[in-house]
Design a protein around this motif. Sequence first.
Motif, PDB file in Angstrom:
ATOM      1  N   VAL A 261       5.963  11.044  39.058  1.00  0.00           N
ATOM      2  CA  VAL A 261       5.896  12.316  39.774  1.00  0.00           C
ATOM      3  C   VAL A 261       5.760  12.067  41.270  1.00  0.00           C
ATOM      4  CG1 VAL A 261       4.499  14.394  40.158  1.00  0.00           C
ATOM      5  CG2 VAL A 261       5.000  13.629  37.833  1.00  0.00           C
ATOM      6  N   ARG A 262       4.959  11.077  41.630  1.00  0.00           N
ATOM      7  CA  ARG A 262       4.785  10.747  43.046  1.00  0.00           C
ATOM      8  C   ARG A 262       6.072  10.179  43.643  1.00  0.00           C
ATOM      9  NH1 ARG A 262      -1.195   7.862  43.574  1.00  0.00           N
ATOM     10  NH2 ARG A 262      -2.433   9.714  43.071  1.00  0.00           N
ATOM     11  N   VAL A 263       6.814   9.402  42.862  1.00  0.00           N
ATOM     12  CA  VAL A 263       8.081   8.844  43.340  1.00  0.00           C
ATOM     13  C   VAL A 263       9.026   9.963  43.750  1.00  0.00           C
ATOM     14  CG1 VAL A 263      10.193   7.685  42.602  1.00  0.00           C
ATOM     15  CG2 VAL A 263       7.981   6.655  42.106  1.00  0.00           C
ATOM     16  N   VAL A 264       9.218  10.927  42.861  1.00  0.00           N
ATOM     17  CA  VAL A 264      10.114  12.042  43.141  1.00  0.00           C
ATOM     18  C   VAL A 264       9.588  12.878  44.301  1.00  0.00           C
ATOM     19  CG1 VAL A 264      11.184  14.115  42.178  1.00  0.00           C
ATOM     20  CG2 VAL A 264      10.922  12.081  40.755  1.00  0.00           C
ATOM     21  N   ALA A 265       8.277  13.102  44.340  1.00  0.00           N
ATOM     22  CA  ALA A 265       7.684  13.899  45.421  1.00  0.00           C
ATOM     23  C   ALA A 265       7.877  13.227  46.774  1.00  0.00           C
ATOM     24  CB  ALA A 265       6.199  14.125  45.147  1.00  0.00           C
ATOM     25  N   TRP A 266       7.638  11.908  46.841  1.00  0.00           N
ATOM     26  CA  TRP A 266       7.837  11.165  48.085  1.00  0.00           C
ATOM     27  C   TRP A 266       9.290  11.257  48.537  1.00  0.00           C
ATOM     28  CZ3 TRP A 266       4.698   9.643  51.662  1.00  0.00           C
ATOM     29  CH2 TRP A 266       3.393   9.268  51.387  1.00  0.00           C
ATOM     30  N   ALA A 267      10.210  11.039  47.605  1.00  0.00           N
ATOM     31  CA  ALA A 267      11.634  11.032  47.956  1.00  0.00           C
ATOM     32  C   ALA A 267      12.076  12.390  48.491  1.00  0.00           C
ATOM     33  CB  ALA A 267      12.464  10.649  46.731  1.00  0.00           C
ATOM     34  N   PHE A 268      11.773  13.436  47.760  1.00  0.00           N
ATOM     35  CA  PHE A 268      12.210  14.768  48.183  1.00  0.00           C
ATOM     36  C   PHE A 268      11.530  15.204  49.480  1.00  0.00           C
ATOM     37  CE2 PHE A 268      13.447  16.180  43.618  1.00  0.00           C
ATOM     38  CZ  PHE A 268      14.544  15.340  43.687  1.00  0.00           C
ATOM     39  N   SER A 269      10.288  14.793  49.689  1.00  0.00           N
ATOM     40  CA  SER A 269       9.582  15.151  50.920  1.00  0.00           C
ATOM     41  C   SER A 269      10.242  14.497  52.130  1.00  0.00           C
ATOM     42  CB  SER A 269       8.118  14.722  50.830  1.00  0.00           C
ATOM     43  OG  SER A 269       7.450  15.410  49.790  1.00  0.00           O
ATOM     44  N   PHE A 270      10.507  13.193  52.037  1.00  0.00           N
ATOM     45  CA  PHE A 270      11.170  12.489  53.137  1.00  0.00           C
ATOM     46  C   PHE A 270      12.556  13.070  53.402  1.00  0.00           C
ATOM     47  CE2 PHE A 270       8.064   8.989  52.851  1.00  0.00           C
ATOM     48  CZ  PHE A 270       7.947   8.674  54.193  1.00  0.00           C
ATOM     49  N   GLU A 271      13.300  13.343  52.339  1.00  0.00           N
ATOM     50  CA  GLU A 271      14.656  13.861  52.498  1.00  0.00           C
ATOM     51  C   GLU A 271      14.652  15.255  53.114  1.00  0.00           C
ATOM     52  OE1 GLU A 271      16.456  11.364  48.676  1.00  0.00           O
ATOM     53  OE2 GLU A 271      16.044  13.520  48.530  1.00  0.00           O
ATOM     54  N   ALA A 272      13.713  16.094  52.724  1.00  0.00           N
ATOM     55  CA  ALA A 272      13.633  17.445  53.283  1.00  0.00           C
ATOM     56  C   ALA A 272      13.251  17.410  54.762  1.00  0.00           C
ATOM     57  CB  ALA A 272      12.617  18.272  52.497  1.00  0.00           C
ATOM     58  N   LEU A 273      12.253  16.598  55.094  1.00  0.00           N
ATOM     59  CA  LEU A 273      11.842  16.491  56.494  1.00  0.00           C
ATOM     60  C   LEU A 273      12.946  15.855  57.342  1.00  0.00           C
ATOM     61  CD1 LEU A 273       8.123  15.320  56.086  1.00  0.00           C
ATOM     62  CD2 LEU A 273       8.932  17.560  56.859  1.00  0.00           C
TER      63      LEU A 273
ATOM     64  N   PHE B  31       8.690   2.144  46.482  1.00  0.00           N
ATOM     65  CA  PHE B  31       7.846   3.282  46.139  1.00  0.00           C
ATOM     66  C   PHE B  31       6.387   2.881  45.959  1.00  0.00           C
ATOM     67  CE2 PHE B  31      12.065   4.619  44.417  1.00  0.00           C
ATOM     68  CZ  PHE B  31      12.291   5.594  45.373  1.00  0.00           C
ATOM     69  N   TYR B  32       6.147   1.660  45.531  1.00  0.00           N
ATOM     70  CA  TYR B  32       4.765   1.203  45.386  1.00  0.00           C
ATOM     71  C   TYR B  32       4.079   1.153  46.746  1.00  0.00           C
ATOM     72  CZ  TYR B  32       0.791  -1.848  44.492  1.00  0.00           C
ATOM     73  OH  TYR B  32      -0.465  -2.367  44.427  1.00  0.00           O
ATOM     74  N   VAL B  33       4.784   0.647  47.751  1.00  0.00           N
ATOM     75  CA  VAL B  33       4.227   0.554  49.100  1.00  0.00           C
ATOM     76  C   VAL B  33       3.997   1.946  49.671  1.00  0.00           C
ATOM     77  CG1 VAL B  33       4.646  -0.259  51.460  1.00  0.00           C
ATOM     78  CG2 VAL B  33       5.272  -1.699  49.515  1.00  0.00           C
ATOM     79  N   LEU B  34       4.970   2.842  49.524  1.00  0.00           N
ATOM     80  CA  LEU B  34       4.813   4.211  50.017  1.00  0.00           C
ATOM     81  C   LEU B  34       3.632   4.901  49.349  1.00  0.00           C
ATOM     82  CD1 LEU B  34       8.491   5.550  50.190  1.00  0.00           C
ATOM     83  CD2 LEU B  34       7.038   4.828  52.087  1.00  0.00           C
ATOM     84  N   ASN B  35       3.516   4.714  48.044  1.00  0.00           N
ATOM     85  CA  ASN B  35       2.429   5.342  47.299  1.00  0.00           C
ATOM     86  C   ASN B  35       1.075   4.819  47.765  1.00  0.00           C
ATOM     87  OD1 ASN B  35       1.408   7.002  45.055  1.00  0.00           O
ATOM     88  ND2 ASN B  35       0.874   5.031  44.137  1.00  0.00           N
ATOM     89  N   GLU B  36       0.994   3.508  47.976  1.00  0.00           N
ATOM     90  CA  GLU B  36      -0.276   2.923  48.408  1.00  0.00           C
ATOM     91  C   GLU B  36      -0.638   3.357  49.822  1.00  0.00           C
ATOM     92  OE1 GLU B  36      -2.224  -1.437  49.411  1.00  0.00           O
ATOM     93  OE2 GLU B  36      -0.613  -1.299  47.942  1.00  0.00           O
ATOM     94  N   LEU B  37       0.336   3.332  50.729  1.00  0.00           N
ATOM     95  CA  LEU B  37       0.070   3.751  52.103  1.00  0.00           C
ATOM     96  C   LEU B  37      -0.325   5.219  52.168  1.00  0.00           C
ATOM     97  CD1 LEU B  37       2.965   1.949  54.042  1.00  0.00           C
ATOM     98  CD2 LEU B  37       0.559   1.276  53.890  1.00  0.00           C
ATOM     99  N   GLY B  38       0.333   6.041  51.354  1.00  0.00           N
ATOM    100  CA  GLY B  38      -0.019   7.460  51.319  1.00  0.00           C
ATOM    101  C   GLY B  38      -1.424   7.681  50.795  1.00  0.00           C
ATOM    102  N   THR B  39      -1.785   6.949  49.750  1.00  0.00           N
ATOM    103  CA  THR B  39      -3.133   7.069  49.182  1.00  0.00           C
ATOM    104  C   THR B  39      -4.196   6.613  50.177  1.00  0.00           C
ATOM    105  OG1 THR B  39      -2.245   6.690  46.957  1.00  0.00           O
ATOM    106  CG2 THR B  39      -4.616   6.377  47.272  1.00  0.00           C
ATOM    107  N   LEU B  40      -3.941   5.499  50.858  1.00  0.00           N
ATOM    108  CA  LEU B  40      -4.886   4.992  51.847  1.00  0.00           C
ATOM    109  C   LEU B  40      -5.036   5.960  53.022  1.00  0.00           C
ATOM    110  CD1 LEU B  40      -3.937   1.189  51.989  1.00  0.00           C
ATOM    111  CD2 LEU B  40      -5.946   2.215  50.912  1.00  0.00           C
ATOM    112  N   ALA B  41      -3.910   6.516  53.467  1.00  0.00           N
ATOM    113  CA  ALA B  41      -3.968   7.466  54.578  1.00  0.00           C
ATOM    114  C   ALA B  41      -4.753   8.706  54.199  1.00  0.00           C
ATOM    115  CB  ALA B  41      -2.544   7.849  55.005  1.00  0.00           C
ATOM    116  N   TRP B  42      -4.540   9.207  52.988  1.00  0.00           N
ATOM    117  CA  TRP B  42      -5.256  10.399  52.530  1.00  0.00           C
ATOM    118  C   TRP B  42      -6.753  10.115  52.403  1.00  0.00           C
ATOM    119  CZ3 TRP B  42      -4.677  15.401  52.264  1.00  0.00           C
ATOM    120  CH2 TRP B  42      -5.517  16.156  51.444  1.00  0.00           C
TER     121      TRP B  42
END
Length: 452
Positions: free
Chosen positions: A124-136, A198-209
């Motif tokens: 779910v996070r993979v798809v959310a990250w992808a669509f968020s980046f693409e939309a922005l 996606f693992y790196v994006l997920n980890e960086l997003g979690t750390l930032a949050w």
Amino acid sequence: MRTKIFSPYWLPVWFFAGAILIGALLLHLDASHPGGPLSFVDSLFTATSAMCVTGLAVVDTGSYFSTFGLDVILVLIQLGGLGIMTFTTLIIHLLGRHVSLNDRIAVGQSLLHDPSFSLPRFLVRVVAWAFSFEALGALSLWLMDPVGFNPYSAVFHSISAFCNAGFSLYPDSLTQWAGHGGVNTVFIVLITAGGLGFYVLNELGTLAWTWLTDRRKRRALRISWHTEVVLKTSLTLVVAGTVVIFVAEGAAANAPENFLEHFWNALFQSVTCRTAGFNTVDIGGMTNVSLAFMMLLMLIGGSPGSCAGGIKTTTFRALMGFVWAEFRGWEQVRIGRFALDQRAMNKVVSLVTMTFILVGAGTMVLTSLESGDSSYLMARGEFIADMFETISAFATVGLSTGMTPLLDDFERVTLIVLMFVGRLGPIWLLSALQSWQTERRYKLPTSTLPFG
């Protein structure tokens, strides 16, 4: 036998092949290209290039295909970028079906190289990250240049950039925005995000949050070894590529007012040749020094579990660590605060060896056939052009010195095979083939040979 054919290692092969075949049939329809004919080989080439997020094109994408054809290409890019297996497993989960342990481990090794993870939450996070980046990204491109990037064009290029596909609606790719800081930055961010994994994006997003919401945990935050290696290696490659291309293209000798534009061009090409496939300069007009270093960057590619191809940054870092360990006389291959085990190094050696074999074979096929415009090949240098095209296909980059439309059907089929193998990864295909073999129950006596 049926169980082996539909094992977790073979499912991505069948899904990718099926999606490519369906895409080729749709692109072969007259509705996809009302302005002119398109052979089935060219349809298959385009579908494979889109599904394998490569970007090589035998016709001008923006003018030759209709809106329907472009939609087919865009869907293939999105599916190929995120991975058919990711979508399939997510759909199974949303339908309430259980994913088997073997499928769970297979997806984990493909995306994370770590089987211990929460599959549903991660997908779910993979798809959310992808669509968020693409939309922005689409919104940013439209705001910066509403004429050059109308809403459809902005969405198309944003998805193509994040998925590292390199397909553009313009015959000269992005050369009209050469030196445009805003547009270049958007594409660089999208390409980099899609190539980190996606693992790196997920980890960086979690750390930032966590850093923003919980002050007490800020001091304890630390990125993982995998993310650290990916970020450091990626940054080193981008900087090295920028410097080499900047110097090789003679930017230092130009007038001061051109300095910034040449810097953007060098930076953009350093980022995009790591499997994105866009260009802001004429690739065919670049020096052989630039092309040679770009071929190295293309072979390395992005990071594991990303939209990018190539042998991956972690493989390159492990290879460099092995060379350094041999030079220093160390028994262990040290990378940062850890060392790699022998099994990991065996995979590195196998991957690099298979890559050189495939690239070498592809280059020899293209060189031996000697098709295309001879005057063009003589001007550029046939071997350099053939090798650049081969590496671009295998590493799913999509950059070309201009010879793609000049290839005959057999050469295009050769590139189709290279794109397919490069997208799935030689190691994955090797593992799939090994899954059909039975393990030997005996071992031969060991010995040694003189080397070097």
